[in-house]
Design a protein around this motif. Structure first.
Motif, PDB file in Angstrom:
ATOM      1  N   ALA A 239      89.422   7.475  22.199  1.00 29.30           N
ATOM      2  CA  ALA A 239      89.453   6.012  22.093  1.00 29.30           C
ATOM      3  C   ALA A 239      89.144   5.573  20.657  1.00 29.30           C
ATOM      4  CB  ALA A 239      88.451   5.389  23.071  1.00 29.30           C
ATOM      5  N   LEU A 240      88.259   6.317  19.981  1.00 31.33           N
ATOM      6  CA  LEU A 240      87.886   5.975  18.594  1.00 31.33           C
ATOM      7  C   LEU A 240      89.003   6.313  17.604  1.00 31.33           C
ATOM      8  CD1 LEU A 240      84.222   7.364  18.573  1.00 31.33           C
ATOM      9  CD2 LEU A 240      84.881   4.948  18.465  1.00 31.33           C
ATOM     10  N   GLU A 241      89.819   7.275  17.983  1.00 36.34           N
ATOM     11  CA  GLU A 241      90.896   7.758  17.121  1.00 36.34           C
ATOM     12  C   GLU A 241      91.834   6.626  16.696  1.00 36.34           C
ATOM     13  OE1 GLU A 241      93.002  10.827  19.178  1.00 36.34           O
ATOM     14  OE2 GLU A 241      93.181  12.069  17.389  1.00 36.34           O
ATOM     15  N   ASP A 242      91.994   5.641  17.579  1.00 34.34           N
ATOM     16  CA  ASP A 242      92.931   4.544  17.310  1.00 34.34           C
ATOM     17  C   ASP A 242      92.329   3.456  16.427  1.00 34.34           C
ATOM     18  OD1 ASP A 242      94.675   5.867  19.005  1.00 34.34           O
ATOM     19  OD2 ASP A 242      93.923   4.816  20.782  1.00 34.34           O
ATOM     20  N   ILE A 243      91.046   3.602  16.063  1.00 34.85           N
ATOM     21  CA  ILE A 243      90.390   2.563  15.267  1.00 34.85           C
ATOM     22  C   ILE A 243      90.337   3.015  13.807  1.00 34.85           C
ATOM     23  CG2 ILE A 243      88.243   1.267  14.952  1.00 34.85           C
ATOM     24  CD1 ILE A 243      87.676   1.793  17.984  1.00 34.85           C
ATOM     25  N   ASP A 244      90.970   2.206  12.920  1.00 37.09           N
ATOM     26  CA  ASP A 244      90.987   2.566  11.492  1.00 37.09           C
ATOM     27  C   ASP A 244      89.567   2.567  10.932  1.00 37.09           C
ATOM     28  OD1 ASP A 244      93.691   2.824  11.456  1.00 37.09           O
ATOM     29  OD2 ASP A 244      94.070   0.747  10.828  1.00 37.09           O
ATOM     30  N   GLY A 245      89.325   3.479  10.000  1.00 37.06           N
ATOM     31  CA  GLY A 245      88.016   3.520   9.330  1.00 37.06           C
ATOM     32  C   GLY A 245      86.927   4.169  10.164  1.00 37.06           C
ATOM     33  N   THR A 246      87.326   4.944  11.189  1.00 39.02           N
ATOM     34  CA  THR A 246      86.317   5.601  12.018  1.00 39.02           C
ATOM     35  C   THR A 246      85.987   6.984  11.477  1.00 39.02           C
ATOM     36  OG1 THR A 246      87.032   4.469  14.011  1.00 39.02           O
ATOM     37  CG2 THR A 246      85.829   6.512  14.340  1.00 39.02           C
TER      38      THR A 246
ATOM     39  N   TRP B 159      83.651  -0.661  26.384  1.00 41.43           N
ATOM     40  CA  TRP B 159      83.116  -1.320  25.182  1.00 41.43           C
ATOM     41  C   TRP B 159      83.977  -0.965  23.970  1.00 41.43           C
ATOM     42  CZ3 TRP B 159      81.403  -0.825  20.252  1.00 41.43           C
ATOM     43  CH2 TRP B 159      80.600  -1.851  19.736  1.00 41.43           C
ATOM     44  N   ILE B 160      84.302   0.319  23.845  1.00 39.88           N
ATOM     45  CA  ILE B 160      85.097   0.764  22.689  1.00 39.88           C
ATOM     46  C   ILE B 160      86.494   0.132  22.719  1.00 39.88           C
ATOM     47  CG2 ILE B 160      86.143   2.780  21.553  1.00 39.88           C
ATOM     48  CD1 ILE B 160      83.679   4.400  22.575  1.00 39.88           C
ATOM     49  N   LYS B 161      87.041   0.023  23.915  1.00 39.07           N
ATOM     50  CA  LYS B 161      88.352  -0.609  24.063  1.00 39.07           C
ATOM     51  C   LYS B 161      88.298  -2.063  23.561  1.00 39.07           C
ATOM     52  CE  LYS B 161      90.930   0.360  27.920  1.00 39.07           C
ATOM     53  NZ  LYS B 161      91.173   0.153  29.379  1.00 39.07           N
ATOM     54  N   GLY B 162      87.244  -2.769  23.959  1.00 33.25           N
ATOM     55  CA  GLY B 162      87.062  -4.155  23.510  1.00 33.25           C
ATOM     56  C   GLY B 162      86.855  -4.227  21.999  1.00 33.25           C
ATOM     57  N   TYR B 163      86.026  -3.332  21.496  1.00 33.46           N
ATOM     58  CA  TYR B 163      85.706  -3.285  20.058  1.00 33.46           C
ATOM     59  C   TYR B 163      86.955  -3.023  19.218  1.00 33.46           C
ATOM     60  CZ  TYR B 163      83.758  -1.264  15.733  1.00 33.46           C
ATOM     61  OH  TYR B 163      83.479  -0.963  14.423  1.00 33.46           O
ATOM     62  N   SER B 164      87.873  -2.205  19.759  1.00 33.93           N
ATOM     63  CA  SER B 164      89.065  -1.827  19.000  1.00 33.93           C
ATOM     64  C   SER B 164      89.987  -3.020  18.736  1.00 33.93           C
ATOM     65  CB  SER B 164      89.828  -0.710  19.728  1.00 33.93           C
ATOM     66  OG  SER B 164      90.433  -1.219  20.903  1.00 33.93           O
TER      67      SER B 164
ATOM     68  N   LEU C 222      75.526   0.612  21.111  1.00 28.71           N
ATOM     69  CA  LEU C 222      76.793   0.194  20.518  1.00 28.71           C
ATOM     70  C   LEU C 222      76.595  -1.243  20.056  1.00 28.71           C
ATOM     71  CD1 LEU C 222      79.211   1.747  23.177  1.00 28.71           C
ATOM     72  CD2 LEU C 222      78.655   2.671  20.929  1.00 28.71           C
ATOM     73  N   ASP C 223      76.454  -1.410  18.741  1.00 22.71           N
ATOM     74  CA  ASP C 223      76.037  -2.689  18.165  1.00 22.71           C
ATOM     75  C   ASP C 223      76.933  -2.990  16.965  1.00 22.71           C
ATOM     76  OD1 ASP C 223      74.806  -4.731  16.759  1.00 22.71           O
ATOM     77  OD2 ASP C 223      72.772  -3.921  16.988  1.00 22.71           O
ATOM     78  N   GLN C 224      77.940  -3.792  17.211  1.00 16.60           N
ATOM     79  CA  GLN C 224      78.923  -4.090  16.155  1.00 16.60           C
ATOM     80  C   GLN C 224      78.276  -4.829  14.983  1.00 16.60           C
ATOM     81  OE1 GLN C 224      82.468  -6.216  17.408  1.00 16.60           O
ATOM     82  NE2 GLN C 224      83.480  -5.716  15.469  1.00 16.60           N
ATOM     83  N   GLY C 225      77.425  -5.834  15.293  1.00 11.59           N
ATOM     84  CA  GLY C 225      76.810  -6.672  14.252  1.00 11.59           C
ATOM     85  C   GLY C 225      76.026  -5.845  13.248  1.00 11.59           C
ATOM     86  N   ASN C 226      75.249  -4.885  13.734  1.00 10.72           N
ATOM     87  CA  ASN C 226      74.446  -4.047  12.846  1.00 10.72           C
ATOM     88  C   ASN C 226      75.150  -2.745  12.477  1.00 10.72           C
ATOM     89  OD1 ASN C 226      71.920  -5.623  12.558  1.00 10.72           O
ATOM     90  ND2 ASN C 226      71.844  -5.383  14.778  1.00 10.72           N
ATOM     91  N   GLY C 227      76.354  -2.572  12.951  1.00  8.62           N
ATOM     92  CA  GLY C 227      77.123  -1.364  12.630  1.00  8.62           C
ATOM     93  C   GLY C 227      76.472  -0.084  13.123  1.00  8.62           C
ATOM     94  N   ILE C 228      75.843  -0.155  14.304  1.00  8.94           N
ATOM     95  CA  ILE C 228      75.215   1.052  14.879  1.00  8.94           C
ATOM     96  C   ILE C 228      75.998   1.481  16.119  1.00  8.94           C
ATOM     97  CG2 ILE C 228      73.102   2.047  15.867  1.00  8.94           C
ATOM     98  CD1 ILE C 228      71.555  -0.169  14.362  1.00  8.94           C
ATOM     99  N   PHE C 229      76.471   2.722  16.077  1.00 10.91           N
ATOM    100  CA  PHE C 229      77.232   3.274  17.205  1.00 10.91           C
ATOM    101  C   PHE C 229      76.673   4.670  17.451  1.00 10.91           C
ATOM    102  CE2 PHE C 229      79.770   0.746  14.285  1.00 10.91           C
ATOM    103  CZ  PHE C 229      80.224  -0.289  15.093  1.00 10.91           C
ATOM    104  N   GLU C 230      75.919   4.835  18.517  1.00 11.55           N
ATOM    105  CA  GLU C 230      75.212   6.108  18.674  1.00 11.55           C
ATOM    106  C   GLU C 230      75.069   6.546  20.133  1.00 11.55           C
ATOM    107  OE1 GLU C 230      71.768   6.540  16.099  1.00 11.55           O
ATOM    108  OE2 GLU C 230      70.859   7.936  17.514  1.00 11.55           O
TER     109      GLU C 230
END
Lengths: 120, 181
Positions: A80-87, A45-50, A17-25
């Motif tokens: 948890a991802l459902e609440d993040i726009d653009g997912t 992590w996802i909660k923080g990222y959101s 889970l790497d926000q800077g490089n946009g890698i979520f796997e």
């Protein structure tokens, strides 16, 4: 966000889970002894990222196998991802693995996130 | 020493590839899985059949780890559970046996009967209902194990309960994964 990087083992999946490089796997095998404990840092992590996510989040699932206890936690990750726009979700399955394809389809019916399916 | 030969003949007669009896933990689950995987690899089994067998084995083994009731009879050194995998023609037969409390027999039987009464679509619906509705139980199960075993194997789950004493019954469960004709 700090990068979350866990090496895969014979019973736990590899996580990046790497926000800077946009890698979520999430990839590999998921049949941990304590599923809730294993997935807790991922959900945190996802909660923080959101709080301040990227414009686009393409979350990759490339699972070879997961047990039923993990399926519940995978649904928690998706919720948890459902609440993040653009997912969106990119769901990989082995070309002759109908069960993994069907599992992805079922998850896609349970959450409001666009799924794309690819074989590997 | 004759029991060795008898056991050997029993295994051959019942087409058993692997029997494990004793304590069940996550470490033992992993060992049993890797033995069975190697066995299927050496027989040149097709990958989709291997995956289904692996899937059902995991749920069976983790069911025992999580749900087998500890028989609190200290005089007895009876092992608590048994796991077997056998192959008959193209079918894989996965069998488990473990003690459960008598008071839980009806509950388990009810769940299995419900599952066995459902077709492919019914099982899919039940799976979705359970996954949406459940929290992970204290024992770490999601309540999906039997449903998944029935779905992945494509066959009903055979079972039997033998009363051991006034507290426990021995729960035997059998799943069959049909190989490709």
């Amino acid at each position: 966000m700090e990068i979350l990087n866990l090496e895969g083992t014979e019973d736990t999946p590899k996580i990046i889970l790497d926000q800077g490089n946009g890698i979520f796997e999430i990839s590999g095998r998921s049949l941990p002894e304590d599923t809730a404990e294993f997935y807790e840092p991922i959900l945190d992590w996802i909660k923080g990222y959101s709080q301040s996510p990227n414009d686009k989040t393409e979350f990759v699932f490339k699972l070879e196998y997961f047990n039923t206890a993990s399926s519940k936690l995978i649904l928690d990750v998706l919720s948890a991802l459902e609440d993040i726009d653009g997912t969106s979700v990119l769901w990989y399955f082995h070309e002759d693995d109908e069960d993994m394809e069907e599992a992805g389809e079922e998850f896609s019916e349970l959450v409001e996130i666009p799924f794309e399916f690819k074989t590997y | 020493m004759k029991y060795i030969y008898d056991l050997h003949k029993t295994m051959l007669a019942n087409n058993l590839i692997l029997i494990y009896e004793g304590e069940f933990t996550q470490e033992i689950t992993k060992s049993v899985l890797s033995m069975a995987e190697r066995n299927m690899d050496s027989m040149g089994e097709e990958s989709n059949i291997k995956r289904k067998v692996f899937n059902v084995m995991v749920e069976c083994l983790q069911n025992i780890v999580k749900h087998s009731d500890e028989v609190d009879d200290h005089d007895s050194d009876q092992p608590s559970a048994i796991f077997m995998i056998g192959k008959s023609n193209t079918d894989y037969i996965i069998t488990t046996g473990n003690p459960i409390k008598n008071e839980n027999v009806d509950k388990v039987k009810g769940r299995l009967d419900k599952i066995n009464g459902l077709d492919k679509d019914g099982l899919k619906q039940l799976y979705k209902e359970i996954i949406k509705g459940t929290e992970i139980s204290e024992k770490g199960g999601a309540g999906l194990g039997f449903v998944d075993m029935a779905r992945k194997s494509g066959n009903s789950l055979d079972y039997a309960f033998e009363q051991m004493n006034d507290k426990y019954s021995f729960f035997s469960l059998k799943s069959t994964i049909s190989g490709q004709a």
